[in-house]
Enzyme design. Structure first.
Site, mmCIF file in Angstrom:
data_model
loop_
_atom_site.group_PDB
_atom_site.id
_atom_site.type_symbol
_atom_site.label_atom_id
_atom_site.label_comp_id
_atom_site.label_asym_id
_atom_site.label_seq_id
_atom_site.Cartn_x
_atom_site.Cartn_y
_atom_site.Cartn_z
ATOM 1 N N TYR A 94 35.565 11.229 37.365
ATOM 2 C CA TYR A 94 35.455 12.263 38.028
ATOM 3 C C TYR A 94 36.319 12.236 39.426
ATOM 4 O O TYR A 94 36.903 12.999 40.207
ATOM 5 C CB TYR A 94 33.978 12.518 38.369
ATOM 6 C CG TYR A 94 33.674 13.779 39.157
ATOM 7 C CD1 TYR A 94 33.516 15.120 38.485
ATOM 8 C CD2 TYR A 94 33.323 13.672 40.472
ATOM 9 C CE1 TYR A 94 33.206 16.193 39.353
ATOM 10 C CE2 TYR A 94 32.978 14.807 41.200
ATOM 11 C CZ TYR A 94 32.781 16.036 40.609
ATOM 12 O OH TYR A 94 32.437 17.183 41.416
ATOM 13 N N SER A 116 35.790 18.005 45.686
ATOM 14 C CA SER A 116 34.565 17.389 45.895
ATOM 15 C C SER A 116 34.443 16.514 47.044
ATOM 16 O O SER A 116 35.529 16.124 47.521
ATOM 17 C CB SER A 116 34.127 16.470 44.574
ATOM 18 O OG SER A 116 32.922 15.590 45.112
#
Length: 260
Positions: A155, A142
């Protein structure tokens, strides 16, 4: 560079980014295992994508946090197609809390799905790639592999960790013709991201419109979401690239949100 006849596993691919990657691979003639926690959804997606062709797909039930389930799923793919040429570790979820309020159980769940899942699927696939003398391992990172945002401690930690794991696999796998890379998308308009909008609006005390325009797309060059097709094209590049010239790398797909 093509994937005709290649055997691929894409985790979390019954929908979203994973499904788009599977579709792109199948359009190039690959055989793809739709590995998902929900077997019924995996089989439905496999049937849909096989009908599109020219490649084929099968549905495989896989909990990426369960070593036995991962090993069984990979064994099913090897029994079906004789090996594994490409692994895309894509399965993931999102849970948001401020650090001081983050339940430890949810922290562990996040890291298990993103990091343990990448480790266990790689561990299961690498022996088959080494035996064949070639292969490509692709992790779904990401922009948060490079950057941080409030409320996303688990995350961000997991996505940063994937960079390290990919680089180790790149160095260990080089002698066996195996490459490892990370895709780092920005915000992609998937159900996962759509669920984040009201959650972040609530936790940050702002409107959903402000979440989208400021928190998600404020740093892009054009205020546009990245598409699943954008990500799938990079996944195809990493899978089909023929040499170790492209290994141990990360590629950002974010409309300029993060640049390096």
């Amino acid at each position: 560079m093509d994937l005709k006849g290649k055997s691929c596993i894409v985790t979390g691919s019954a929908s979203g980014i994973g499904k788009a990657i599977a579709r792109r691979y199948i359009a190039d003639g690959a055989n793809v295992a739709i590995a998902d926690l929900r077997l019924d959804a995996a089989r439905a997606t496999a049937e849909e994508l096989t009908a599109e062709g020219p490649g084929t797909a099968i549905g495989v039930e896989m909990d990426v946090t369960d070593e036995d389930a991962v090993n069984a799923g990979v064994a099913e793919v090897v029994d079906t197609w004789g090996g594994v040429d490409v692994l895309v570790s894509n399965a993931g979820i999102q849970i948001v809390h401020p650090v001081q309020d983050f339940p430890f159980a949810e922290w562990k769940k996040m890291l298990a799905i993103h990091l343990d899942g990448a480790f266990l699927t790689s561990k299961a696939c690498l022996p088959h790639m080494y035996k064949a003398g070639s292969g490509s391992v692709i992790f779904m990172g990401s922009v948060h592999s490079k950057e941080a945002s409030p409320l996303k401690s688990a995350y961000v930690t997991a996505k940063h960790g994937l960079l390290g794991l990919a680089r180790v696999i790149a160095k260990e796998g080089a002698a066996h013709g195996v490459r490892s890379n990370v895709i780092c998308p920005g915000f992609v308009k998937t159900p996962l991201v759509e669920r984040q909008i009201p959650e972040q609006a609530r936790d940050l005390g702002i409107s959903e419109k402000e979440v989208v325009e400021k928190m998600m797309l404020g740093g892009t060059v054009d205020k546009e979401f990245t598409t699943v097709e954008d990500v799938a094209e990079i996944a195809h590049l990493f899978a089909a690239f023929p040499t170790n010239a492209l290994t141990g790398q990360s590629m950002i797909v974010s409309h300029g949100w993060f640049m390096e």
